[in-house]
Each structure stands twice: as structure tokens, then as C-alpha cells.
Design an enzyme around this catalytic site. Sequence first.
Site, short mmCIF file in Angstrom:
data_model
loop_
_atom_site.label_atom_id
_atom_site.label_comp_id
_atom_site.label_asym_id
_atom_site.label_seq_id
_atom_site.Cartn_x
_atom_site.Cartn_y
_atom_site.Cartn_z
N SER A 233 0.83 -1.22 0.00
CA SER A 233 0.00 0.00 0.00
C SER A 233 0.86 1.26 0.00
O SER A 233 0.67 2.15 0.82
CB SER A 233 -0.92 -0.01 1.22
OG SER A 233 -0.18 -0.28 2.40
N HIS A 234 1.81 1.33 -0.94
CA HIS A 234 2.76 2.45 -0.94
C HIS A 234 2.08 3.82 -0.92
O HIS A 234 2.31 4.63 -0.02
CB HIS A 234 3.66 2.37 -2.19
CG HIS A 234 4.08 0.99 -2.55
ND1 HIS A 234 3.48 0.26 -3.54
CD2 HIS A 234 5.05 0.20 -2.02
CE1 HIS A 234 4.07 -0.92 -3.63
NE2 HIS A 234 5.01 -0.99 -2.73
N ASP A 235 1.27 4.09 -1.94
CA ASP A 235 0.68 5.42 -2.07
C ASP A 235 -0.31 5.72 -0.95
O ASP A 235 -0.44 6.88 -0.52
CB ASP A 235 -0.01 5.56 -3.43
CG ASP A 235 0.98 5.49 -4.58
OD1 ASP A 235 2.18 5.74 -4.35
OD2 ASP A 235 0.56 5.20 -5.71
#
Length: 301
Positions: A233-235
Site C-alpha cells: 500500500s505504498h501510495d
Amino acid sequence: MKKDIIIDVDPGIDDAIALAIATYSKNLNIKLITTVCGNVTIDKITKNTLNFLQAINVRDIPVAVGAEKPIAREKDNSIQAHGKSGLGDWKFPKCELKPCREDAVTKMYQVLKESDKKVIIVALAPLTNIATLIKLHPDIKDKIDYILFSGGLLLDNQNSRYIGFNIFQDPEAADLVWKSGVKIVVCPSDHGHYAYLNREEIAKTDRCGKSGHMLHEIYKSYKDTHVTVGIASHDACAVAYLVKPQIFETEQMYTYVNFLKKEKTAVLNFDITQAPNSTVVTYMDGKKYKDLYFKILKRMP
């Protein structure tokens, strides 16, 4: 007081999670969403953005279409982590939402110019739109509070093209932004890997209404090489930093765009030996991030 923001995206599955958190958080005022070429083509990215916003019943935020290619090179299509469409195989109904008549850079300039306070630009994609904005309208830099950039890795192979996606897709744009003098906050992709959703949490997502079921189905197409079983879930972590900064820690650090001659691209490097030029998010409480994620899902249709 709500934070005024512009979000620049290239959905992308983790961008979709980020949009969900941003649009259903109570302390963000999203003045504009812009699209830019990245994970897939600009047409697919814009379609994904509008489809996803309609699916989660967000219809009042303007969406402007941005660059279809990097500023000085051709788009690299070698990395495909989000399925052919960019949002997996989910079938959206006919979209009623339309993008603005103005292009992304024109609309960003207009929104910033008309704002009565500084605006945070949340950069969840290659920096093509933002670099073009700064290059064409340098006068607008004073209206930008800071640029929150999602990308790079603190604790991994710094020369990997994968971990530098938002840099390597348009390194010239990134370099221009880094040298612009605008304040930069970096949320490295490390956090998206540590806060990944495991099988149990993916199943729990499916039980969180229509939106949760949609995300659950979209997740089936997500191929992130750093997370063997689960959803990175980088962003979304970058947006969570705005929503709940108390669950994060930051350090002042020198960051720069490092051009790699052999690979003919660039990555983001972090250097603690030089005078700091940016704020870097160095720690996130993964459990509290997931608490926020599920809290947001419960607000959604």
C-alpha cells in the site's frame, strides 16, 4: 483545520486505496485530482480514476487529464504490477463522470492561483505534471506548501528500477522538481511493504460493504514483488501521513535523483552525510495504519 491538497495519480491499485483514504477522511480538502502517465496509459489511468471515484460515490472533485508521456523520453511499459487495465479485472458500470476541459497543468495552476492559502501537492505518480507546472509557471511555487512524494526505498537495493518506479518513469521531471526549491516530503515505499494487507485482512476487506468487495476483487491482480502473499500500500501510506501524522516519524535528510548511466534511468537516493534538503518519513505504525484503513472502509458505500 482541513488541509487543502491536490492529488496527482496514476491508478494503479495502491493509488485507488490512497484515493479511498483521501476522499473519505475528514481532515483533507481535495481541491483537484490530476492524472499522469505511469502504471498504464493516460487514457486507462483517467478512466480508472473516474470509474473508481464514481464507484465509491465521490462525484464532486474535479479531475484533470495530464501528461501522456514523460517530458524527455518515451514511456517505459516494462513493469506491469496492476493488471492490464491498471485496476485488475473489475468491471465498472458505465461512467457518468467526465474530466475537466482544462488539462492538468492548466487546472493545477488555476487552483493554486485562486487558493487563499498554500496547498499541498500529493504526488503518487511520476512527476511529469508537477515538473511541467513548475517549469511553465515558476511564480506558482510560493502557493505550494510542500510536495508529498510517494517513492524510493530507504532499506533496499537503491539501484533497482522497480523500487524507483515514480522516479525512473520520468527521471528528468523528478530532477527538475528536486531542484525547484519547493519543500519536499518523501514517503518511501518501505512503509507500503511493512503495512501490507495479509490474507486475513484481505478477507476482512471483502466483508466491508460494496467498496470493500470491489477492492478485494481488484487486489487479485496486484503483483508486488516485495510482498509474496499480501497487498502492498505504498501510495496509501503517503496519504495516511497527511491524515494521521501522529502514527509516523520523520527525519531531515538529503535526497537526490541519482541518474544511472548503465540503466539509462534514475532512482531516488538518501544521504545522511550531507546537509538535509527534505523531510523523509522513516517510521510508520503499521497496526495503526491498518486501523485507519478499515475505519475508512466502514465510511464508504
